[in-house]
Design a protein around this motif. Structure first.
Motif, PDB file in Angstrom:
ATOM      1  N   SER A  46      52.359 177.512  54.472  1.00  0.00           N
ATOM      2  CA  SER A  46      51.736 178.201  53.342  1.00  0.00           C
ATOM      3  C   SER A  46      52.571 178.049  52.075  1.00  0.00           C
ATOM      4  O   SER A  46      52.054 177.728  51.004  1.00  0.00           O
ATOM      5  N   LYS A  47      53.880 178.275  52.211  1.00  0.00           N
ATOM      6  CA  LYS A  47      54.765 178.169  51.044  1.00  0.00           C
ATOM      7  C   LYS A  47      54.851 176.728  50.546  1.00  0.00           C
ATOM      8  O   LYS A  47      54.884 176.484  49.341  1.00  0.00           O
ATOM      9  N   THR A  48      54.863 175.775  51.479  1.00  0.00           N
ATOM     10  CA  THR A  48      54.908 174.359  51.102  1.00  0.00           C
ATOM     11  C   THR A  48      53.645 173.971  50.333  1.00  0.00           C
ATOM     12  O   THR A  48      53.720 173.292  49.300  1.00  0.00           O
ATOM     13  N   LYS A  49      52.486 174.404  50.811  1.00  0.00           N
ATOM     14  CA  LYS A  49      51.230 174.117  50.118  1.00  0.00           C
ATOM     15  C   LYS A  49      51.239 174.717  48.713  1.00  0.00           C
ATOM     16  O   LYS A  49      50.818 174.076  47.752  1.00  0.00           O
ATOM     17  N   GLN A  50      51.732 175.948  48.624  1.00  0.00           N
ATOM     18  CA  GLN A  50      51.770 176.630  47.333  1.00  0.00           C
ATOM     19  C   GLN A  50      52.676 175.882  46.348  1.00  0.00           C
ATOM     20  O   GLN A  50      52.306 175.660  45.193  1.00  0.00           O
ATOM     21  N   ALA A  77      56.342 178.753  61.204  1.00  0.00           N
ATOM     22  CA  ALA A  77      55.666 177.499  60.848  1.00  0.00           C
ATOM     23  C   ALA A  77      54.510 177.761  59.886  1.00  0.00           C
ATOM     24  O   ALA A  77      54.333 177.033  58.904  1.00  0.00           O
ATOM     25  N   ASP A  78      53.732 178.804  60.151  1.00  0.00           N
ATOM     26  CA  ASP A  78      52.610 179.145  59.268  1.00  0.00           C
ATOM     27  C   ASP A  78      53.107 179.530  57.886  1.00  0.00           C
ATOM     28  O   ASP A  78      52.542 179.122  56.865  1.00  0.00           O
ATOM     29  N   SER A  79      54.170 180.329  57.853  1.00  0.00           N
ATOM     30  CA  SER A  79      54.747 180.745  56.579  1.00  0.00           C
ATOM     31  C   SER A  79      55.280 179.541  55.809  1.00  0.00           C
ATOM     32  O   SER A  79      55.062 179.408  54.604  1.00  0.00           O
ATOM     33  N   PHE A  80      55.969 178.652  56.520  1.00  0.00           N
ATOM     34  CA  PHE A  80      56.509 177.450  55.885  1.00  0.00           C
ATOM     35  C   PHE A  80      55.384 176.578  55.330  1.00  0.00           C
ATOM     36  O   PHE A  80      55.449 176.092  54.204  1.00  0.00           O
TER      37      PHE A  80
END
Length: 85
Positions: free
Chosen positions: A31-35, A26-29
């Motif tokens: 982070s990538k979504t924000k990026q 969830a954290d990775s998702f």
């Protein structure tokens, strides 16, 4: 209507009870979504809210000045027309 702080509390409780592996995904998702969102938004020609508000105020002042000038022109035209009569 639900209280936003209560919703935040519930979300935190759910998050704290998630398995660690799922949290990492969830954290990775997130982070990538924000990026991706930041990259796409930066490609678009958006202005900040602050800049928008500043330009709105400038536009309001410009409109007010234009109205004043239009009134002066109308007054001068009326004077010219009355002098010619």
């Amino acid at each position: 209507m639900l209280n936003p702080s209560k919703l935040e509390e519930i979300a935190k409780q759910i998050s704290s009870n998630m398995p660690q592996g799922l949290k990492n995904i969830a954290d990775s998702f997130e982070s990538k979504t924000k990026q991706v969102l930041q990259n796409k938004l930066s490609e678009m020609d958006f202005v900040s809210r602050e800049e928008f508000d500043i330009q709105s105020k400038v536009l309001i002042r410009t409109r007010e000045k234009l109205m004043e000038l239009e009134a002066k022109v109308a007054e001068l035209e009326a004077k010219i027309n009355s002098d010619q009569a």
